[in-house]
Scaffold this motif. Structure first.
Motif, PDB file in Angstrom:
ATOM      1  N   UNK A 281      57.917 -61.313 -72.803  1.00 51.84           N
ATOM      2  CA  UNK A 281      56.952 -60.876 -73.471  1.00 51.84           C
ATOM      3  C   UNK A 281      57.103 -60.763 -75.001  1.00 51.84           C
ATOM      4  N   UNK A 282      56.356 -61.122 -75.850  1.00 49.92           N
ATOM      5  CA  UNK A 282      56.248 -61.202 -77.206  1.00 49.92           C
ATOM      6  C   UNK A 282      55.087 -60.999 -77.926  1.00 49.92           C
ATOM      7  N   UNK A 283      55.008 -60.506 -78.982  1.00 54.73           N
ATOM      8  CA  UNK A 283      53.652 -60.109 -79.812  1.00 54.73           C
ATOM      9  C   UNK A 283      52.902 -61.437 -79.762  1.00 54.73           C
ATOM     10  N   UNK A 284      51.530 -61.343 -79.766  1.00 51.83           N
ATOM     11  CA  UNK A 284      50.728 -62.565 -79.794  1.00 51.83           C
ATOM     12  C   UNK A 284      49.107 -62.250 -79.713  1.00 51.83           C
ATOM     13  N   UNK A 285      48.469 -63.044 -79.062  1.00 48.30           N
ATOM     14  CA  UNK A 285      46.850 -63.010 -78.901  1.00 48.30           C
ATOM     15  C   UNK A 285      46.596 -62.685 -77.833  1.00 48.30           C
ATOM     16  N   UNK A 286      47.310 -62.413 -76.579  1.00 46.96           N
ATOM     17  CA  UNK A 286      46.879 -62.258 -75.372  1.00 46.96           C
ATOM     18  C   UNK A 286      46.884 -63.419 -74.342  1.00 46.96           C
ATOM     19  N   UNK A 287      47.707 -64.563 -74.577  1.00 49.11           N
ATOM     20  CA  UNK A 287      47.534 -65.588 -73.756  1.00 49.11           C
ATOM     21  C   UNK A 287      48.654 -65.493 -72.729  1.00 49.11           C
ATOM     22  N   UNK A 288      48.343 -65.701 -71.512  1.00 44.50           N
ATOM     23  CA  UNK A 288      49.323 -65.711 -70.243  1.00 44.50           C
ATOM     24  C   UNK A 288      49.537 -67.022 -69.618  1.00 44.50           C
ATOM     25  N   UNK A 289      50.699 -67.363 -69.823  1.00 42.02           N
ATOM     26  CA  UNK A 289      51.065 -68.732 -69.143  1.00 42.02           C
ATOM     27  C   UNK A 289      51.959 -68.475 -67.999  1.00 42.02           C
ATOM     28  N   UNK A 290      51.653 -69.216 -66.921  1.00 44.18           N
ATOM     29  CA  UNK A 290      52.363 -69.143 -65.749  1.00 44.18           C
ATOM     30  C   UNK A 290      52.888 -70.507 -65.195  1.00 44.18           C
ATOM     31  N   UNK A 291      54.061 -70.749 -65.098  1.00 45.99           N
ATOM     32  CA  UNK A 291      54.530 -71.938 -64.633  1.00 45.99           C
ATOM     33  C   UNK A 291      54.108 -72.806 -65.620  1.00 45.99           C
ATOM     34  N   UNK A 292      53.777 -72.811 -66.778  1.00 41.46           N
ATOM     35  CA  UNK A 292      53.480 -73.988 -67.733  1.00 41.46           C
ATOM     36  C   UNK A 292      52.035 -74.065 -67.635  1.00 41.46           C
ATOM     37  N   UNK A 293      51.222 -73.347 -66.837  1.00 40.60           N
ATOM     38  CA  UNK A 293      49.629 -73.531 -66.950  1.00 40.60           C
ATOM     39  C   UNK A 293      49.098 -72.131 -67.374  1.00 40.60           C
ATOM     40  N   UNK A 294      47.955 -72.275 -67.858  1.00 40.74           N
ATOM     41  CA  UNK A 294      47.097 -71.070 -68.108  1.00 40.74           C
ATOM     42  C   UNK A 294      46.754 -70.134 -66.671  1.00 40.74           C
ATOM     43  N   UNK A 295      46.713 -68.799 -67.352  1.00 41.90           N
ATOM     44  CA  UNK A 295      46.362 -68.031 -65.939  1.00 41.90           C
ATOM     45  C   UNK A 295      45.171 -68.536 -65.009  1.00 41.90           C
ATOM     46  N   UNK A 296      44.054 -68.772 -65.840  1.00 41.12           N
ATOM     47  CA  UNK A 296      42.898 -69.105 -64.992  1.00 41.12           C
ATOM     48  C   UNK A 296      43.157 -70.441 -64.185  1.00 41.12           C
ATOM     49  N   UNK A 297      43.978 -71.291 -64.452  1.00 38.24           N
ATOM     50  CA  UNK A 297      44.325 -72.594 -63.838  1.00 38.24           C
ATOM     51  C   UNK A 297      45.131 -72.282 -62.637  1.00 38.24           C
TER      52      UNK A 297
END
Length: 249
Positions: free
Chosen positions: A140-156
């Motif tokens: 976790x690090x400062x950013x804009x709210x993007x979540x990446x899971x196993x190299x893919x976006x959360x919605x994918x």
């Protein structure tokens, strides 16, 4: 029982007796010391009732000191045995018994150390989350709210709104939505278990990034590892509890 104790106490008045005070025994040879009186009710003790506190007394025969042992109230048989061993005795009152050194050296309760911010050289907070058989590693690090899971976006990665809400719940509780980016890897289990593991890891990472978030996360229960697991199947049954269909005829 009380009448029998009174009769036996009357017999003991003719010889040296033992007077008990709060578990500390003192020997009395009839020289100005009142004889012991039985405690009322169904108690078997001699002397003062339970809970009465008196200074400890050291009793000695001539010049030798007899150590006072702390024990429950004695029976009449034990009193007679003590009288045979110590009779005749002369009552000598010494100094109060000091408490043992082990009680004086008990360390005082110290408050827990304050938690510190735990980040790496790149300013990222790391934590591990688990749920069922799934395990997630979260950065976790400062950013804009993007979540990446196993190299893919959360919605994918996940296809249900329930999983999205479960993963971003720690940000909602701490009012830090769109303030951090999450990069994580997850393995094991199914989609529900993986979503729960990511939520656990995100909550712990937020705590490591700023310990001020801990009260809100703790109150919501996001820092606690959910211990619920699938119950193993039992032999002779269809599942863990389900039995085979039974027909009487």
């Amino acid at each position: 029982l009380a009448a029998r104790l009174m009769m036996m106490a009357a017999r003991l008045l003719r010889r040296p007796t033992l007077a008990w005070r709060s578990g500390v025994r003192t020997l009395a040879a009839g020289h100005g010391l009142a004889p012991p009186t039985p405690v009322g009710g169904r108690r078997r003790g001699w002397g003062l009732p339970w809970g009465t506190t008196t200074p400890g007394l050291v009793v000695s025969a001539s010049q030798s000191v007899v150590p006072c042992a702390l024990r429950p109230s004695p029976t009449l048989g034990s009193i007679r045995t003590k009288m045979r061993k110590h009779s005749p005795m002369r009552l000598v009152i010494g100094e109060p018994i000091p408490p043992p050194e082990s009680l004086l050296n008990i360390p005082r309760c110290t408050p827990p150390l304050p938690r510190e911010k735990q980040v790496d050289d790149l300013g990222r907070a790391y934590a591990t989350g688990r749920r069922k058989t799934s395990s997630a590693r979260v950065w976790l690090f400062p950013g804009s709210g993007r979540v990446t899971v196993n190299g893919k976006p959360l919605i994918e990665k996940f296809n249900r709104l329930l999983y999205y809400e479960d993963i971003v719940a720690p940000f909602v509780v701490t009012h830090t939505a769109c303030d951090f980016d999450v990069w994580c890897t997850v393995k094991g289990g199914g989609t529900s278990g993986q979503a729960g593991a990511i939520r656990h890891g995100v909550a712990r990472a937020l705590q490591n990034f700023d310990p001020a978030y801990r009260p809100a996360l703790k109150a919501a229960g996001y820092l606690t590892r959910d211990p619920r697991m699938v119950e193993p199947k039992k032999p002779g049954r269809k599942k863990a509890r389900k039995l085979k269909q039974w027909v009487k005829r």
